[in-house]
Design a protein around this motif. Structure first.
Motif, mmCIF file in Angstrom:
data_model
loop_
_atom_site.group_PDB
_atom_site.id
_atom_site.type_symbol
_atom_site.label_atom_id
_atom_site.label_comp_id
_atom_site.label_asym_id
_atom_site.label_seq_id
_atom_site.Cartn_x
_atom_site.Cartn_y
_atom_site.Cartn_z
ATOM 1 N N LEU A 1 40.636 33.587 35.750
ATOM 2 C CA LEU A 1 41.665 34.236 34.933
ATOM 3 C C LEU A 1 42.421 35.281 35.746
ATOM 4 O O LEU A 1 43.645 35.405 35.634
ATOM 5 N N ARG A 2 41.697 36.023 36.566
ATOM 6 C CA ARG A 2 42.327 37.029 37.422
ATOM 7 C C ARG A 2 43.261 36.368 38.435
ATOM 8 O O ARG A 2 44.356 36.865 38.701
ATOM 9 N N TYR B 1 41.046 36.247 27.971
ATOM 10 C CA TYR B 1 39.978 37.168 28.363
ATOM 11 C C TYR B 1 39.201 37.635 27.129
ATOM 12 O O TYR B 1 37.970 37.634 27.124
ATOM 13 N N MET C 1 44.865 33.556 38.006
ATOM 14 C CA MET C 1 46.024 33.008 37.310
ATOM 15 C C MET C 1 46.973 34.081 36.813
ATOM 16 O O MET C 1 48.185 33.924 36.885
ATOM 17 N N GLN C 2 46.431 35.184 36.301
ATOM 18 C CA GLN C 2 47.263 36.142 35.594
ATOM 19 C C GLN C 2 47.450 37.460 36.320
ATOM 20 O O GLN C 2 48.170 38.321 35.838
ATOM 21 N N GLY C 3 46.805 37.655 37.436
ATOM 22 C CA GLY C 3 46.963 38.892 38.174
ATOM 23 C C GLY C 3 46.047 39.987 37.648
ATOM 24 O O GLY C 3 45.049 39.727 36.976
ATOM 25 N N GLN C 4 46.397 41.233 37.960
ATOM 26 C CA GLN C 4 45.527 42.361 37.632
ATOM 27 C C GLN C 4 45.500 42.708 36.147
ATOM 28 O O GLN C 4 44.594 43.393 35.684
ATOM 29 N N ASN C 5 46.478 42.271 35.373
ATOM 30 C CA ASN C 5 46.488 42.610 33.950
ATOM 31 C C ASN C 5 45.844 41.506 33.108
ATOM 32 O O ASN C 5 46.221 41.285 31.967
ATOM 33 N N TYR C 6 44.861 40.811 33.666
ATOM 34 C CA TYR C 6 44.200 39.722 32.947
ATOM 35 C C TYR C 6 43.371 40.229 31.767
ATOM 36 O O TYR C 6 43.094 39.478 30.842
ATOM 37 N N ARG D 1 43.547 25.094 39.507
ATOM 38 C CA ARG D 1 44.058 25.957 40.568
ATOM 39 C C ARG D 1 44.120 25.212 41.898
ATOM 40 O O ARG D 1 45.117 25.285 42.628
ATOM 41 N N GLN E 1 44.229 42.136 29.422
ATOM 42 C CA GLN E 1 45.013 42.235 28.195
ATOM 43 C C GLN E 1 45.334 40.860 27.609
ATOM 44 O O GLN E 1 45.998 40.776 26.591
ATOM 45 N N SER E 2 44.868 39.781 28.224
ATOM 46 C CA SER E 2 45.221 38.445 27.756
ATOM 47 C C SER E 2 44.298 38.004 26.617
ATOM 48 O O SER E 2 43.180 38.491 26.449
#
Length: 110
Positions: free
Chosen positions: A18-19, A32, A21-26, A71, A28-29
């Motif tokens: 998840l990190r 997650y 795919m979505q970067g550092q703001n994962y 990925r 808040q998804s």
């Protein structure tokens, strides 16, 4: 509550994907939050053995495999298909081959 080492490994692996795919703001998804809630809901104590927990572990391992494979597929797709038309030398170099050269100085080789 006790969690098995394999379930912790799967949980960390899913969070790693998840990190990626979505970067550092994962955090808040929605994915997650859902994964975290499901792992907390299916924790097992020492007093019970639940078949549903084993099914949840299998489903989470399958989901981790899906994320990692997606990925890897995207990386391979970008590597091999992202640059449009290529000449024969570039394509041969991508797979580790070289084109043969014509010996004898015919004038058309490099």
């Amino acid at each position: 509550m006790v969690a098995s080492p394999s379930s912790l490994r799967v949980y960390r692996g899913i969070l790693k994907e998840l990190r990626a795919m979505q970067g550092q703001n994962y955090k808040q998804s929605l994915a997650y939050n859902y994964v975290t809630d499901q792992f907390r809901k299916n924790q097992v104590t020492g007093e019970r053995y639940c078949r549903a927990q084993q099914e949840a572990l299998h489903a989470s391992q399958t989901y981790l495999c899906l994320l990692a494979s997606s990925r890897n597929h995207q990386a391979l797709h970008n590597f091999y298909h992202a640059k449009g038309e290529r000449n024969a030398e570039d394509v041969a170099g991508m797979v580790g081959l070289r084109l043969p050269t014509q010996p004898g100085g015919k004038g058309w080789e490099k």
